[in-house]
Each structure stands twice: as C-alpha cells, then as structure tokens.
Design a protein around this motif. Structure first.
Motif, short mmCIF file in Angstrom:
data_model
loop_
_atom_site.label_atom_id
_atom_site.label_comp_id
_atom_site.label_asym_id
_atom_site.label_seq_id
_atom_site.Cartn_x
_atom_site.Cartn_y
_atom_site.Cartn_z
N MET A 1 -0.22 90.61 -13.87
CA MET A 1 -0.55 91.19 -12.59
C MET A 1 -1.84 92.03 -12.68
O MET A 1 -2.67 91.99 -11.80
N ARG A 2 -1.94 92.79 -13.77
CA ARG A 2 -3.15 93.60 -13.95
C ARG A 2 -4.39 92.72 -14.09
O ARG A 2 -5.46 93.10 -13.65
N TYR A 3 -4.19 91.57 -14.71
CA TYR A 3 -5.31 90.64 -14.88
C TYR A 3 -5.82 90.16 -13.51
O TYR A 3 -7.03 90.09 -13.28
N LEU A 4 -4.92 89.85 -12.61
CA LEU A 4 -5.32 89.39 -11.28
C LEU A 4 -6.02 90.50 -10.50
O LEU A 4 -7.00 90.24 -9.79
N VAL A 5 -5.54 91.72 -10.62
CA VAL A 5 -6.19 92.85 -9.94
C VAL A 5 -7.59 93.08 -10.51
O VAL A 5 -8.55 93.27 -9.76
N ALA A 6 -7.72 93.03 -11.83
CA ALA A 6 -9.03 93.22 -12.45
C ALA A 6 -9.98 92.09 -12.06
O ALA A 6 -11.16 92.32 -11.76
N LEU A 7 -9.47 90.87 -12.02
CA LEU A 7 -10.29 89.74 -11.63
C LEU A 7 -10.73 89.87 -10.17
O LEU A 7 -11.87 89.58 -9.82
N GLY A 8 -9.84 90.33 -9.32
CA GLY A 8 -10.18 90.55 -7.91
C GLY A 8 -11.24 91.62 -7.73
O GLY A 8 -12.14 91.48 -6.90
N LEU A 9 -11.15 92.70 -8.50
CA LEU A 9 -12.14 93.77 -8.42
C LEU A 9 -13.52 93.30 -8.89
O LEU A 9 -14.54 93.64 -8.31
N VAL A 10 -13.54 92.49 -9.94
CA VAL A 10 -14.81 91.95 -10.44
C VAL A 10 -15.42 91.01 -9.41
O VAL A 10 -16.62 91.06 -9.14
N ALA A 11 -14.59 90.18 -8.80
CA ALA A 11 -15.10 89.25 -7.78
C ALA A 11 -15.60 90.02 -6.57
O ALA A 11 -16.62 89.66 -5.97
N LEU A 12 -14.91 91.07 -6.19
CA LEU A 12 -15.34 91.88 -5.05
C LEU A 12 -16.64 92.60 -5.34
O LEU A 12 -17.51 92.70 -4.48
N ALA A 13 -16.82 93.07 -6.56
CA ALA A 13 -18.06 93.74 -6.93
C ALA A 13 -19.23 92.76 -6.95
O ALA A 13 -20.36 93.12 -6.63
N ALA A 14 -18.97 91.52 -7.28
CA ALA A 14 -20.04 90.53 -7.35
C ALA A 14 -20.51 90.11 -5.96
O ALA A 14 -21.62 89.62 -5.79
N CYS A 15 -19.68 90.31 -4.95
CA CYS A 15 -20.06 89.90 -3.60
C CYS A 15 -21.24 90.73 -3.06
O CYS A 15 -21.99 90.26 -2.23
N GLY A 16 -21.38 91.96 -3.51
CA GLY A 16 -22.43 92.82 -3.00
C GLY A 16 -23.76 92.68 -3.70
O GLY A 16 -24.74 93.26 -3.28
N SER A 17 -23.82 91.90 -4.77
CA SER A 17 -25.08 91.78 -5.49
C SER A 17 -26.02 90.87 -4.73
O SER A 17 -25.63 89.88 -4.13
N ARG A 18 -27.28 91.23 -4.74
CA ARG A 18 -28.30 90.44 -4.05
C ARG A 18 -29.48 90.28 -4.97
O ARG A 18 -29.85 91.18 -5.70
N GLY A 19 -30.08 89.15 -4.89
CA GLY A 19 -31.25 88.87 -5.70
C GLY A 19 -32.14 87.90 -4.97
O GLY A 19 -31.90 87.53 -3.82
N GLU A 20 -33.20 87.49 -5.60
CA GLU A 20 -34.11 86.53 -5.02
C GLU A 20 -33.40 85.19 -4.87
O GLU A 20 -32.64 84.77 -5.75
#
Length: 77
Positions: A1-20
């Motif tokens: 369960m903790r693995y899924l929460v950690a994976l969800g947080l990482v995926a959510l953090a990646a959504c805000g990244s922007r680049g060229e």
C-alpha cells in the motif's frame, strides 16, 4: 500500500514539471509552410492561429444605452 502511495506522489510531482518541447525520438518537426520565412519551432506550433481562436469584434452595449430595433427579435407563436 505504501508503495502505491509513494508511486502516486512521484507521478503527481512529475505532472508539474515543464521543459522545452522536443519532437519524439526519431521524428522531426513539420516542414516549413509555403511562403513562410523560417520553419516554426515547437512553441510556435503550439500557439493557436487567429482562425482557431478569433478575438471578439463586437462592442457590448451598456444597459443605459438605447438599443436599436431588431427586426429578427420576434415574439413566440
């Protein structure tokens, strides 16, 4: 369960990244349009054209202004 929460947080953090913007591997940008001076880059291609997003061309009337007669404003039958 903790693995899924950690994976969800990482995926959510990646959504805000922007680049060229870059074309995908093995692909290139479209060719230069006919009559264009230069080939547009990825950011220029992401901007909608005037036909895709036209600006408002009519003036809004204020409620205090007298309205002109509208020949097409007919009462219901």
């Amino acid at each position: 369960m903790r693995y899924l929460v950690a994976l969800g947080l990482v995926a959510l953090a990646a959504c805000g990244s922007r680049g060229e913007l870059q074309p995908t591997a093995g692909k290139s940008l479209p060719v230069k349009p006919y009559g264009a001076v230069a080939t547009p880059d990825a950011n220029a291609l992401m901007q909608p054209s005037v036909q895709a997003r036209p600006s408002r061309s009519d003036d809004l009337q204020r409620s205090s202004e007298r309205r002109e007669r509208d020949e097409f404003d007919l009462p219901p039958k």
